[in-house]
Design a protein around this motif. Structure first.
Motif, mmCIF file in Angstrom:
data_model
loop_
_atom_site.group_PDB
_atom_site.id
_atom_site.type_symbol
_atom_site.label_atom_id
_atom_site.label_comp_id
_atom_site.label_asym_id
_atom_site.label_seq_id
_atom_site.Cartn_x
_atom_site.Cartn_y
_atom_site.Cartn_z
ATOM 1 N N VAL A 87 0.799 -1.055 0.031
ATOM 2 C CA VAL A 87 0.026 -0.049 0.023
ATOM 3 C C VAL A 87 0.895 1.244 0.200
ATOM 4 C CG1 VAL A 87 -1.984 -1.221 1.375
ATOM 5 C CG2 VAL A 87 -0.202 0.176 2.597
ATOM 6 N N THR A 88 2.407 1.161 0.485
ATOM 7 C CA THR A 88 2.991 2.218 0.487
ATOM 8 C C THR A 88 4.257 1.825 0.165
ATOM 9 O OG1 THR A 88 3.428 4.349 1.524
ATOM 10 C CG2 THR A 88 3.203 2.500 2.828
ATOM 11 N N ASN A 89 5.199 2.681 -0.362
ATOM 12 C CA ASN A 89 6.760 2.760 -0.046
ATOM 13 C C ASN A 89 7.344 3.455 0.871
ATOM 14 O OD1 ASN A 89 6.918 0.973 -2.618
ATOM 15 N ND2 ASN A 89 6.948 2.888 -3.830
ATOM 16 N N ARG A 90 6.695 4.067 1.526
ATOM 17 C CA ARG A 90 7.048 5.089 2.822
ATOM 18 C C ARG A 90 7.398 4.190 3.908
ATOM 19 N NH1 ARG A 90 2.054 9.314 3.400
ATOM 20 N NH2 ARG A 90 1.040 7.753 1.944
ATOM 21 N N GLY A 111 4.377 -3.033 2.873
ATOM 22 C CA GLY A 111 4.789 -1.883 2.477
ATOM 23 C C GLY A 111 6.087 -2.011 2.088
ATOM 24 N N GLY A 112 7.166 -1.021 2.227
ATOM 25 C CA GLY A 112 7.201 -0.063 3.195
ATOM 26 C C GLY A 112 6.514 -0.476 4.412
ATOM 27 N N GLU A 113 6.439 0.760 5.325
ATOM 28 C CA GLU A 113 5.655 0.601 6.466
ATOM 29 C C GLU A 113 4.593 0.881 6.472
ATOM 30 O OE1 GLU A 113 4.471 -0.236 10.085
ATOM 31 O OE2 GLU A 113 6.424 -1.123 9.331
ATOM 32 N N LEU A 114 3.449 0.007 6.664
ATOM 33 C CA LEU A 114 1.874 0.592 6.642
ATOM 34 C C LEU A 114 1.501 1.358 7.366
ATOM 35 C CD1 LEU A 114 0.724 -3.080 6.796
ATOM 36 C CD2 LEU A 114 0.772 -1.778 4.728
ATOM 37 N N PHE A 115 2.012 1.726 8.669
ATOM 38 C CA PHE A 115 1.456 2.750 9.363
ATOM 39 C C PHE A 115 2.187 4.112 9.261
ATOM 40 C CE2 PHE A 115 0.625 -1.185 11.198
ATOM 41 C CZ PHE A 115 -0.753 -1.001 11.536
ATOM 42 N N ASP A 124 -15.315 -12.899 0.803
ATOM 43 C CA ASP A 124 -14.688 -14.164 1.030
ATOM 44 C C ASP A 124 -13.670 -14.456 1.913
ATOM 45 O OD1 ASP A 124 -16.809 -15.269 -0.788
ATOM 46 O OD2 ASP A 124 -15.422 -15.812 -2.303
ATOM 47 N N LEU A 125 -12.987 -13.024 2.433
ATOM 48 C CA LEU A 125 -11.800 -13.025 3.215
ATOM 49 C C LEU A 125 -12.072 -13.831 4.377
ATOM 50 C CD1 LEU A 125 -9.077 -11.614 3.045
ATOM 51 C CD2 LEU A 125 -10.213 -9.820 4.357
ATOM 52 N N TYR A 126 -10.888 -14.700 4.422
ATOM 53 C CA TYR A 126 -10.828 -15.561 5.485
ATOM 54 C C TYR A 126 -9.666 -15.082 6.358
ATOM 55 C CZ TYR A 126 -9.803 -19.252 8.922
ATOM 56 O OH TYR A 126 -9.606 -20.292 10.094
ATOM 57 N N LEU A 127 -8.381 -14.833 5.837
ATOM 58 C CA LEU A 127 -7.047 -14.578 6.561
ATOM 59 C C LEU A 127 -6.645 -13.069 5.850
ATOM 60 C CD1 LEU A 127 -4.648 -14.986 8.210
ATOM 61 C CD2 LEU A 127 -4.004 -16.358 6.394
ATOM 62 N N LEU A 128 -6.346 -12.216 6.788
ATOM 63 C CA LEU A 128 -5.664 -10.984 6.656
ATOM 64 C C LEU A 128 -4.386 -10.995 7.547
ATOM 65 C CD1 LEU A 128 -5.707 -7.956 5.205
ATOM 66 C CD2 LEU A 128 -6.407 -7.414 7.381
ATOM 67 N N ASN A 129 -3.316 -10.714 6.678
ATOM 68 C CA ASN A 129 -1.983 -10.888 7.502
ATOM 69 C C ASN A 129 -0.971 -9.398 6.753
ATOM 70 O OD1 ASN A 129 -1.116 -12.561 4.980
ATOM 71 N ND2 ASN A 129 0.726 -11.881 5.905
ATOM 72 N N PHE A 130 -0.379 -8.902 7.820
ATOM 73 C CA PHE A 130 0.722 -7.886 7.696
ATOM 74 C C PHE A 130 1.660 -7.913 8.605
ATOM 75 C CE2 PHE A 130 -2.255 -5.836 10.662
ATOM 76 C CZ PHE A 130 -1.580 -5.159 11.489
ATOM 77 N N PRO A 131 2.880 -7.402 7.931
ATOM 78 C CA PRO A 131 4.010 -7.292 8.652
ATOM 79 C C PRO A 131 4.193 -5.705 9.238
ATOM 80 C CG PRO A 131 4.880 -6.872 5.953
ATOM 81 C CD PRO A 131 3.168 -7.178 6.214
ATOM 82 N N THR A 132 5.061 -5.514 9.955
ATOM 83 C CA THR A 132 5.282 -4.243 10.480
ATOM 84 C C THR A 132 6.678 -3.995 11.467
ATOM 85 O OG1 THR A 132 4.600 -2.257 12.014
ATOM 86 C CG2 THR A 132 4.084 -4.539 12.889
ATOM 87 N N ASN A 133 7.452 -2.986 11.308
ATOM 88 C CA ASN A 133 8.594 -2.850 11.955
ATOM 89 C C ASN A 133 8.509 -2.534 13.456
ATOM 90 O OD1 ASN A 133 8.004 -0.008 12.260
ATOM 91 N ND2 ASN A 133 9.296 0.397 10.296
ATOM 92 N N GLY A 134 7.129 -2.516 13.632
ATOM 93 C CA GLY A 134 6.677 -2.315 15.187
ATOM 94 C C GLY A 134 7.055 -1.140 15.857
ATOM 95 N N PHE A 135 7.413 0.017 15.025
ATOM 96 C CA PHE A 135 7.819 1.522 15.421
ATOM 97 C C PHE A 135 6.727 2.161 16.151
ATOM 98 C CE2 PHE A 135 9.997 5.391 15.604
ATOM 99 C CZ PHE A 135 11.340 5.148 16.353
ATOM 100 N N GLN A 136 5.870 2.022 15.511
ATOM 101 C CA GLN A 136 4.495 2.898 15.867
ATOM 102 C C GLN A 136 3.618 2.362 16.611
ATOM 103 O OE1 GLN A 136 4.683 4.528 11.394
ATOM 104 N NE2 GLN A 136 2.985 5.773 12.412
#
Length: 355
Positions: free
Chosen positions: A31-34, A75-79, A97-109
């Motif tokens: 969703v972003t390169n930021r 991303g990038g970082e989604l947040f 139909d969505l059963y599973l949503l997953n996302f990574p984060t650097n956890g900073f925010q």
């Protein structure tokens, strides 16, 4: 609703073992390169941040392409996107139909991340949510790899708060990317995390291999991919420390990913017939559609196709690109973004490299 969605996902996985699917059931959407980090193994943050799909365009995309069972937002970082919580809710609400949503984060925010997870769990009926918090070394090494002072403490703080929310609907892992910079530091990394967090096991880790991808990471000059023999030995050791969970699909996929990663590391080839441009695809922040995050073969632009992904899917370009992937005429990778659905498409062992 949850049973209906998991039944559809199971049907699509079974179908993918027998023949190619008419439309993808898994999507990776950046969703972003930021990003506020400046990671040594990733140059996404150097890429342009403008012309991202707007919330209205995202709404249009998922209103039309609403049959995904599994969506990975990245991303990038989604947040770094101020509207990320609205994006989460839009994607979930439009994807019937969505059963599973997953996302990574650097956890900073931490505050924003925890609030977003709470909103998803409280405001939607999403059956499964999985988050991975990146953690690539002990404090000093992690912050040096990420070039973001304080990132280690923030990441563990985020993981700690999210772990308190674990349930049948929600799981959180520490995402560890193996590379030259941290390959010999795994034991120190694990010990440092356990000292900070208390109880911790190999099952709390999501393991990945560092890759080179001009399309996604923008890191064509990166020379820190893990040394094959040493990485393979470490993967074997991690696998032996995992608990046997015969009825856990997540545990099965993680274990199988690591087993096949050793083949990839040894031979440099994808061990199974990849599902890119068949069961899955990749969308970049501007709405360009690719077979995956590693193969820069443009299938089409959403903005030029009225935000209709399925129109692009029916095109001769997509069919031609799918044949290239099937015939190994692509860069080849073994990232979870592509490997997981590939593993699931080979459960019956009716398809594979020798077929």
């Amino acid at each position: 609703m949850s049973m209906q969605r998991i039944a559809r996902l199971a049907y699509r996985i079974t179908h993918s073992n027998l023949r190619e699917l008419p439309r993808p059931y898994r999507l990776t959407y950046a969703v972003t390169n930021r990003c506020q980090a400046r990671c040594t193994m990733c140059d996404i943050w150097r890429k342009p941040a403008e012309n991202e799909l707007t919330l209205a365009e995202i709404d249009a995309l998922f209103t039309r392409a609403n049959r995904f069972s599994w969506i990975n937002l990245t991303g990038g970082e989604l947040f770094q996107r101020p509207d990320i919580s609205d994006i989460f809710l839009t994607v979930i609400q439009r994807s019937r139909d969505l059963y599973l949503l997953n996302f990574p984060t650097n956890g900073f925010q931490t505050e924003e991340i925890v609030a977003a997870v709470d909103a998803i769990l409280k405001q939607t009926a999403l059956p499964r949510l999985i988050v991975s918090v990146s953690l690539d070394g002990p404090r000093e090494l992690h912050d040096r790899i990420r070039n973001l002072p304080g990132c280690w403490d923030r990441a563990l703080g985020t993981f700690r708060q999210l772990r308190e929310r674990r349930s049948r609907r929600f799981s959180v892992f520490l995402g560890h990317t193996l590379q030259v910079a941290n390959l010999g530091e795994f034991d120190k990394t694990f010990a440092a995390c356990r000292e900070e967090l208390g109880a911790l096991s190999a099952d709390d880790l999501h393991i990945n291999l560092a890759h080179v991808s001009g399309l996604y990471y923008g890191n064509n000059t990166f020379d820190g991919t893990p040394e094959p023999a040493e990485a393979s030995r470490l993967l074997v050791r991690i696998n032996t420390q995992r608990r046997h969970k015969p009825f856990s699909p997540i545990a099965f996929i993680e274990r199988r990913y690591q087993q096949l990663a050793r083949i990839y590391l040894k031979d440099g080839t994808v061990p199974l017939t990849c599902q890119a441009a068949a069961a899955s695809c990749f969308i970049d922040p501007t709405g360009n559609v690719f077979p995956c995050s590693g193969f820069a073969s443009l299938l089409g632009s959403l903005s030029e196709n009225d935000m209709d992904l399925y129109r692009i899917w029916r095109s001769p370009i997509r069919l031609h690109t799918r044949k290239q992937v099937h015939d190994d005429a692509c860069p080849g990778c073994w990232t979870p973004c592509e490997a997981y659905q590939t593993i699931l498409a080979n459960l019956l062992q009716l398809k594979g490299k020798n077929r």
